[in-house]
Each structure stands twice: as structure tokens, then as C-alpha cells.
Design an enzyme around this catalytic site. Structure first.
Site, mmCIF file in Angstrom:
data_model
loop_
_atom_site.group_PDB
_atom_site.id
_atom_site.type_symbol
_atom_site.label_atom_id
_atom_site.label_comp_id
_atom_site.label_asym_id
_atom_site.label_seq_id
_atom_site.Cartn_x
_atom_site.Cartn_y
_atom_site.Cartn_z
ATOM 1 N N ASP A 40 0.815 -1.221 0.000
ATOM 2 C CA ASP A 40 0.000 0.000 0.000
ATOM 3 C C ASP A 40 0.850 1.274 0.000
ATOM 4 O OD1 ASP A 40 -1.915 -1.873 0.252
ATOM 5 O OD2 ASP A 40 -2.766 -1.138 2.147
ATOM 6 N N SER B 245 -37.160 -5.928 -8.939
ATOM 7 C CA SER B 245 -36.702 -6.633 -7.742
ATOM 8 C C SER B 245 -36.895 -8.133 -7.965
ATOM 9 C CB SER B 245 -37.451 -6.150 -6.517
ATOM 10 O OG SER B 245 -38.817 -6.343 -6.741
ATOM 11 N N GLU C 152 -25.705 -17.075 -7.054
ATOM 12 C CA GLU C 152 -24.804 -16.008 -6.624
ATOM 13 C C GLU C 152 -25.140 -15.589 -5.209
ATOM 14 O OE1 GLU C 152 -25.512 -12.921 -9.488
ATOM 15 O OE2 GLU C 152 -25.139 -14.335 -11.101
ATOM 16 N N LYS D 280 -26.226 -13.091 -2.463
ATOM 17 C CA LYS D 280 -27.039 -11.878 -2.502
ATOM 18 C C LYS D 280 -26.377 -10.889 -1.551
ATOM 19 C CE LYS D 280 -31.783 -10.277 -2.335
ATOM 20 N NZ LYS D 280 -31.659 -9.235 -1.333
ATOM 21 N N ASP E 24 -25.546 -7.759 0.595
ATOM 22 C CA ASP E 24 -26.437 -6.872 1.325
ATOM 23 C C ASP E 24 -25.923 -5.436 1.277
ATOM 24 O OD1 ASP E 24 -28.616 -6.185 2.760
ATOM 25 O OD2 ASP E 24 -27.915 -6.975 4.674
ATOM 26 N N TYR F 225 -23.374 -7.750 -11.004
ATOM 27 C CA TYR F 225 -24.041 -9.051 -11.144
ATOM 28 C C TYR F 225 -24.889 -9.172 -12.409
ATOM 29 C CZ TYR F 225 -27.763 -6.441 -8.701
ATOM 30 O OH TYR F 225 -28.680 -5.503 -8.321
ATOM 31 N N LYS G 241 -33.891 -16.274 0.771
ATOM 32 C CA LYS G 241 -33.553 -15.379 1.890
ATOM 33 C C LYS G 241 -33.130 -16.203 3.098
ATOM 34 C CE LYS G 241 -34.541 -11.043 0.654
ATOM 35 N NZ LYS G 241 -35.609 -10.302 1.196
ATOM 36 N N CYS H 256 -19.768 -18.348 45.167
ATOM 37 C CA CYS H 256 -19.948 -19.359 44.125
ATOM 38 C C CYS H 256 -21.317 -20.043 44.268
ATOM 39 C CB CYS H 256 -18.831 -20.396 44.211
ATOM 40 S SG CYS H 256 -19.071 -21.776 43.086
ATOM 41 N N CYS I 33 -20.355 -23.891 45.362
ATOM 42 C CA CYS I 33 -19.646 -24.297 46.577
ATOM 43 C C CYS I 33 -19.634 -23.194 47.630
ATOM 44 C CB CYS I 33 -18.226 -24.730 46.251
ATOM 45 S SG CYS I 33 -17.151 -23.352 45.812
ATOM 46 N N CYS J 233 -14.427 -18.594 40.801
ATOM 47 C CA CYS J 233 -14.395 -19.356 42.035
ATOM 48 C C CYS J 233 -13.006 -19.991 42.063
ATOM 49 C CB CYS J 233 -15.477 -20.435 41.995
ATOM 50 S SG CYS J 233 -15.267 -21.654 43.290
ATOM 51 N N CYS K 224 -14.126 -27.125 44.238
ATOM 52 C CA CYS K 224 -15.487 -26.742 43.840
ATOM 53 C C CYS K 224 -16.088 -27.837 42.951
ATOM 54 C CB CYS K 224 -15.456 -25.412 43.090
ATOM 55 S SG CYS K 224 -17.025 -25.003 42.318
HETATM 56 S S1 IVH Z 1 -30.057 -9.891 -9.710
HETATM 57 C C1 IVH Z 1 -34.195 -8.155 -11.715
HETATM 58 N N1 IVH Z 1 -27.987 -10.608 -8.289
HETATM 59 O O1 IVH Z 1 -31.015 -7.965 -4.432
HETATM 60 C C2 IVH Z 1 -33.335 -7.979 -10.523
HETATM 61 N N2 IVH Z 1 -29.470 -9.025 -7.334
HETATM 62 O O2 IVH Z 1 -34.401 -7.630 -5.328
HETATM 63 C C3 IVH Z 1 -32.055 -8.693 -10.743
HETATM 64 N N3 IVH Z 1 -28.793 -8.216 -5.129
HETATM 65 O O3 IVH Z 1 -31.619 -4.903 -4.482
HETATM 66 C C4 IVH Z 1 -31.232 -8.639 -9.518
HETATM 67 N N4 IVH Z 1 -26.955 -9.395 -4.960
HETATM 68 O O4 IVH Z 1 -29.460 -5.257 -5.912
HETATM 69 C C5 IVH Z 1 -29.095 -9.851 -8.326
HETATM 70 N N5 IVH Z 1 -26.085 -11.319 -7.183
HETATM 71 C C6 IVH Z 1 -27.186 -10.559 -7.213
HETATM 72 C C7 IVH Z 1 -27.531 -9.699 -6.159
HETATM 73 C C8 IVH Z 1 -28.707 -8.952 -6.258
HETATM 74 C C9 IVH Z 1 -27.724 -8.497 -4.375
HETATM 75 C C10 IVH Z 1 -29.868 -7.267 -4.744
HETATM 76 C C11 IVH Z 1 -30.298 -6.352 -5.833
HETATM 77 C C12 IVH Z 1 -31.690 -5.938 -5.393
HETATM 78 C C13 IVH Z 1 -32.158 -7.162 -4.659
HETATM 79 C C14 IVH Z 1 -33.098 -7.982 -5.520
#
Ligand code: IVH
Length: 666
Positions: free
Chosen positions: A31, A80, A110, A112, A114, A219, A307, A401, A404, A419, A424
Site C-alpha cells: 500500500d 426486484s 450467486e 445476494k 447486502d 451481477y 432469503k 460461588c 460451593c 471461584c 469446587c
Molecule cells: S439480480 C431483476 N444478483 O437484491 C433484478 N441481485 O431484489 C435482478 N442483489 O436490491 C437482480 N446481490 O441489488 C441480483 N447477485 C445478485 C444480487 C442482487 C444483491 C440485490 C439487488 C436488489 C435485490 C433484488
């Protein structure tokens, strides 16, 4: 060299370093070196602004803070995903997919991530716009903040026009650092990395985001007018090739059962990741199949999100129970109204110690938030003080204790109450439970329950008594039939042959864990030699520090301990090390002696763990990745990137026949 050329070259070198660091997670230089070169480039650019590149790595924090966010309408809506909460719902998804396509689906799975969904637009290879999802139709322009994320390329490896989508997030480490700094300044903390990432990207001044070390995985593709793909997987390979960061844990799987296994694996492993995930995204891989399946009003029919079970839940704390451990530490445990958390029912949670109970202001009767992450014991993370009724009661740690009744002490520098009575009963019982446990003597059929009964019936008072047990005595116990008694006796008998390290660990000497016990047994070979060792001899052994050495000497100096060991020996318990002989690497005449070896690919004549054991026996060390420090790569069938890397680094490579020959097998 002309100033222009100097700036050009420096810019390219730094761009390459930044790509290795941020996108590939494989830094090329330390770095400090990167920072030094970056500062030099900044100086050069300040003196010759006309030669500065648009996409210079110095220019990620550009311009003045904004007055407000600009709204952006998405060309392709950001949808979504539907959800699946268990294996059955994943099978339902699979049935719907199969009904909608002609062949059998391949799934791309994949993590998901957060964080928050972000779209990035590139024109002729240059980053021109980045926006949040918003309501799916219209988001906000956060380009200025996204530019500060090192893994988002400002210029692509090809001059293409396209829109990619992914998740911007805050790694766990950055989150901890940020909250620690906030705590020091007395500011309110972020509840989780997702809120912290969203809060950072919704700042008008990009300096704030730049300071918060965000990251982004791509993604998928929003639109790519110049290029078509047959599969989602191929699209991901393409974005990776253009210079984007994609997630390496993605997998293509052939059946929904494999998908379910993948999901279950990550429920367990998620805690080990350097970033937070809240589920698994399952996508139909073939683009043709995706088109066949189409969309509902809100989400694609070709994908779903599994989920994870909630890791934090709320319940009522009924009482606080105290237990005394093997070392005398008294720990409070919260007894809760049963709740389901992360897929299991929880009724007890750790409260750690009195200081934490004070700090968290836990009272009996409180509504509390329980957290369970990975395989960690559930714990009380906070109290919902707003929900108090006034009937809650304060809790006080006892002064004596609970088992004991001797006075508890707080040793210097420790938060725990202890203790210190060696007689004990709780400590003795816990010590017995430890002695029979898996990494110690490993006595089959002798678990916590049976030990507690034996102790209560006064059939066992110390570990030697275990080897004196008689059939008739066992038959007195609850739920102990003749067959179980016989089995238990032969299990006990069999452990007399255990190698020394199991006994050593089982004795429960302070600071001596199972690994140290193995090191000691291997080095000293007999109990007698270990008992005679002084601090100097002990610390001369690799991995044995002075604290542990002191504890070992103090332990063996006790008369009761010497008597106990003599008794165990006279009862026939083995006092020697049975494992492979320890040889100094230099004494062994083998190509592996003192060498660092990596194994890759598969072999016909042995498994990987057999190969590892043989190499270690011959004085070699087996590690998992090929680096400059690797001396030998053993490459079986289907050796992949490790082989390529070893060849690049000029490391000696042995194929299976050369390897078995080196082992002296053929
Ligand atoms: S695919 C048509 N791949 O999850 C939507 N979403 O409701 C295709 N998320 O907020 C989404 N990792 O940003 C996809 N590997 C992943 C993801 C991912 C996180 C999130 C996405 C969205 C929610 C899906």
C-alpha cells in the site's frame, strides 16, 4: 522523458496497480508504494494540468459538493426479485421454471450481497453515470460518490457502450472501522453495513464516501447494444473481462437439489465472508430460457432470491442462570422464551459477564434482541428499553460461588468473576466433561449427562475414577442397560491406548489447547519427560510461549497432579506419544524436507489428505496457494490455475508418477 510521457506512464502503472488491488483483490505492490506513486502523480498533475488524464487514479474525488441529487430515469427498469424462504419454495420455483421452458434449466447461483442496487453507464468505455435504484423507474444520480469506489472502473478495457448493474456495499472491516471512529466522536452508530453504505452514497460531498472504503460487485447487464450473450454466465465473464469486479463465489448448477445444497452451505459459511450477504440469488442461466419465462409486473420469472433465516429476533428474558466453568469462571446465561433464530430454536443466550450486563443495562423481564450468526452461540445484543413496563428487575452478580459458596474473586486484569476453590464440585464436574470430550480422551457414550450422574452418585470424583468404574456401578444409573454398560466399559478401556496428546489436553492445563498438547506430545514423547521439563526447555519448543510454559511447570509441580498421573499410569493409561515421529527437517533425506508444497488436481493412487500426510511425514509443509514461497507444486489430473501460476513463477512441478517416486513408493 517529457513530462507528458512521465504522466502517461505513471497513470497507466497506477491504473494497473489499482485494478489488481480493488478489482482482483490481489495487490501487486504494498500500500505504501501505491500511495507514494499516487502522491508523485498528484504533484506532476498539479504542475502540468494540461497532461492530466480524465480517468486518472488521482481524480476519483472530483469537484465541489453537490447542492442536491439529480433524478435519473432508468432506460431499462430496475426490478426486484421474488423470494424463497426454504427448500420447498426453491423446489416450487424450479417447477415453475421447468413448466415454462422446453429443456432442463441450468442455474447460476450467486451470493445476494447486502448493500444497495446501483446501475452504471459507460459510453465508449468511459464511466458517465451511476445511479441508485430508487423506485425502479427513477433513481438518483450518485456518480460523484461512485467514482470514489476503487473497484468501479473509470475506463473499460474496451471502448464499449453499455449499462451494468450490481450491488454497492461496505465491507465488514470498513463498517467496524467507521463505527469505531463514530463511537470515539460520540456520534450515533450505523445499525449495519447496508445502512452505512446507503448513508455514504447519499452524501452530497464525495469526500465522505471516499473515506468510507466502499466496494461494488457487478451481477448483471442492464443493456449492451453492441453485444449479445447466450447465457448469464457468459455475460458475467464479459463484464469481468472489461475490468469490473464480479463475485468469485458464483456457481453454475444443474439441479435444484444442488442449488439447495449451495444455499445451505452459505447459511453456514456466511459469517466467514468479509462482507454481509442476506441470501442467495438463483438465476436461470440460458438467456433464451430467460426470454421464454419473461417477467411479472415486479420481477423476472427466471430468478428468485433465497432469503436466509433472520439472525436477529426479539424475545423476553425470563431469568439469568449462573454456571461455573472448568476454570472456575462464573458466567451468566440468559434464559429466554423460546424463539426461532437462524433456523434453530433458542432458549439460552450468552450474556458474557457482569460488565456487559451493566453496560447493556439488562434487567430480568426485559424484551431483548438475540443474535445468532453462523455457528456462534446466540447472544443478547441489546435491550428494548422502550418496551419496559416497570416490572423488570435488576440483576446482581453473586458474591459467592453458586455451587460451593466460596467467595468469588476478580483476578487482576480480568473481567470475569472466578471461584478459586480447587475442590469446587462444579469445576470438577466440568473438568471431567472436558476430559472425556472429543478432542481429549474421546470416550464414546460418556457425555455430559452420564458424567453428571456419575458425579452425583459419587462414583467418579476425579478422572482416574473413570478407569476404575465397574459394571454394577454403571447399572445403577438411570437409563443404563446391560448392553450400554458393556459398551461404555469397552469404550473406556479402548481410550487407555490413546496417544499422549489426548490425555495432555484432557487434563485441562491452563492455556494448553489441543494444538499445543499435540506439539508438546510430539516433542517430549513421554509424560515423564514433559513433567521434568523446565521453562527454558518448554519455551525452546516452537509455538510454546512463556505464559504456557509457566502454567505447565506450575501444573506438574502440584503433588495432587503427580499422584493423579501415577494413578492413571497404574490403571494402564498410556503415557507416550503414538503418532508419527518428529524429525528435524534437515535429518530427513527427502526432496520434501523443509519445503513448502502445494497440491492441486486429482491423483489416481491417493487422496489429497493422504498425499498431505506423506509430505508432512517427510518434513514438508503443505499450503493451499501458490506464491513465491512455494517450492514444489504436485499437480495431478485437471490441474488448473495453480499449475499455470507455478509455471509462471518457475516453481518445480511434479506430476503423479514423479511424486510417487519422490515418496519412495515406486
Ligand atoms: S439480480 C431483476 N444478483 O437484491 C433484478 N441481485 O431484489 C435482478 N442483489 O436490491 C437482480 N446481490 O441489488 C441480483 N447477485 C445478485 C444480487 C442482487 C444483491 C440485490 C439487488 C436488489 C435485490 C433484488
Amino acid at each position: 522523458m517529457s513530462k507528458k510521457k512521465e504522466i502517461d506512464e505513471r497513470t497507466h502503472v497506477l491504473q494497473d496497480y489499482a485494478y489488481h488491488y480493488y478489482v482482483l483483490d490481489q495487490p501487486k505492490v504494498p500500500d505504501e508504494e501505491y500511495d507514494r506513486l499516487l502522491r508523485e502523480l498528484e504533484e506532476l498533475e498539479a504542475a502540468h494540468p494540461e497532461h492530466r488524464h480524465e480517468d486518472s487514479p488521482t481524480g476519483r474525488i472530483g469537484g465541489e459538493p453537490l447542492d442536491q441529487f439529480r433524478k435519473v430515469r432508468h432506460d431499462v427498469p430496475m426490478m426486484s426479485l421474488s423470494n424463497a424462504f426454504d427448500a420447498e419454495e426453491l423446489r416450487d420455483f424450479d417447477r415453475r421454471v421447468r413448466d415454462g421452458i422446453s429443456g432442463t434449466p441450468v442455474y447460476s447461483c450467486e451470493l445476494k450481497i447486502d448493500g444497495l442496487a446501483v446501475t452504471l453507464k459507460y459510453e465508449k468505455g468511459s464511466f458517465i453515470l451511476g445511479a441508485t435504484r430508487g423506485d425502479g423507474q427513477t433513481g438518483e444520480d450518485i456518480t460523484h460518490n461512485l467514482r470514489t469506489i476503487g473497484s468501479i472502473p473509470l475506463k473499460l478495457k474496451e471502448p464499449v457502450t453499455l449499462e451494468v448493474r450490481g450491488e454497492a456495499f461496505m465491507p465488514k472491516k470498513s463498517f467496524e472501522r467507521l463505527n469505531k471512529a463514530k463511537a470515539q466522536r460520540g456520534e450515533a452508530l450505523f445499525a449495519n453495513p447496508r445502512n452505512a453504505a446507503a448513508g455514504s452514497l447519499r452524501q452530497l460531498d464525495p469526500k465522505i464516501a471516499a473515506d468510507r472504503h466502499l466496494d461494488m460487485f457487478i451481477y448483471g447487464i442492464g443493456s449492451s447494444p453492441d453485444k449479445d450473450f447466450d447465457s448469464h454466465h457468459e455475460a458475467l465473464e464479459y463484464v469481468k473481462h472489461l475490468g469490473f469486479k464480479t463475485n468469485r463465489e458464483a456457481a453454475r448448477l444443474d439441479s435444484i437439489e444442488e442449488v439447495i445444497d449451495y444455499c445451505e452451505k452459505w447459511v453456514e459459511k456466511r459469517a466467514d465472508l468479509p462482507y454481509e450477504i442476506d441470501g442467495i440469488v438463483v438465476k436461470v442461466d440460458s438467456i433464451e430460457d430467460q426470454q421464454q419465462l419473461g417477467f411479472t409486473a415486479k420481477s423476472p420469472r427466471w430468478a428468485t432470491a433465497y432469503k436466509f433465516p433472520a439472525e436477529e429476533v426479539v424475545t423476553t428474558l425470563r431469568t439469568i442462570e449462573l454456571s461455573v466453568g472448568r476454570t472456575g469462571v462464573v458466567t451468566p446465561t440468559a434464559i429466554l422464551d423460546p424463539v426461532s433464530v437462524a433456523g434453530t430454536t433458542v432458549q439460552r443466550a450468552s450474556l458474557h459477564n457482569e460488565d456487559l450486563i451493566r453496560e447493556q443495562d439488562v434487567k430480568i423481564g426485559d424484551r431483548v434482541v438475540i443474535k445468532k450468526a453462523g455457528d456462534i452461540i446466540p447472544k443478547v445484543v441489546r435491550v428494548l428499553a422502550d418496551e419496559r413496563t416497570g416490572d423488570e428487575e435488576d440483576f446482581h452478580m453473586p458474591t459467592h460461588c453458586p455451587e460451593c459458596e466460596s467467595e468469588l474473586v476478580r483476578l487482576e486484569g480480568e473481567v470475569a468473576l472466578r471461584c478459586v476453590n480447587p475442590k469446587c464440585p462444579a469445576q470438577i464436574r466440568e473438568g471431567l466433561i472436558h476430559f472425556v470430550s472429543r478432542n481429549a480422551m474421546n470416550i464414546d457414550g460418556l457425555g455430559e449427562k452420564v458424567i453428571s450422574q456419575l458425579f452425583r452418585h459419587e462414583l467418579v470424583a476425579d478422572v482416574a475414577d473413570i478407569y476404575r468404574l465397574q459394571r454394577e456401578q454403571l447399572l445403577e444409573l438411570e437409563r443404563m442397560g446391560e448392553k450400554s454398560a458393556d459398551n461404555l466399559l469397552s469404550a473406556i478401556e479402548a481410550t487407555k491406548e490413546n496417544s499422549l496428546e489426548k490425555l495432555l489436553f484432557g487434563l485441562g492445563i491452563r492455556f494448553v489447547g489441543s494444538k499445543a498438547a499435540a506439539t508438546l506430545a510430539m516433542h517430549f514423547e513421554t509424560m515423564e519427560r514433559l513433567q521434568q521439563a523446565d521453562v527454558e526447555e518448554l519455551t525452546a519448543v516452537d509455538e510454546i510461549g512463556s505464559k504456557m510454559a509457566d502454567a505447565i511447570v506450575t501444573y506438574f509441580a502440584q503433588e495432587e497432579v503427580q499422584e493423579l498421573i501415577a494413578e492413571l499410569a497404574s490403571l494402564g493409561v498410556n503415557m507416550t506419544y503414538n503418532g508419527p515421529k518428529l524429525q528435524e527437517a534437515s535429518d530427513i533425506d527427502s526432496v520434501f524436507a523443509g519445503k513448502t508444497v502445494v497440491l492441486t488436481g486429482s491423483m489416481d493412487t491417493m487422496t489429497r489428505s493422504e498425499a498431505k500426510a506423506e509430505i508432512e511425514q517427510l518434513g514438508g509443509k503443505v499450503t493451499s496457494s501458490v506464491t513465491k514461497k512455494t517450492d514444489i507444486l504436485v499437480a495431478g489430473e485437471k490441474a488448473g490455475s495453480k499449475l499455470t501460476k507455478a509455471e509462471e513463477l518457475g516453481i518445480q512441478v511434479l506430476d503423479e508418477s514423479a511424486f510417487t517416486e519422490a515418496l519412495g513408493r515406486s
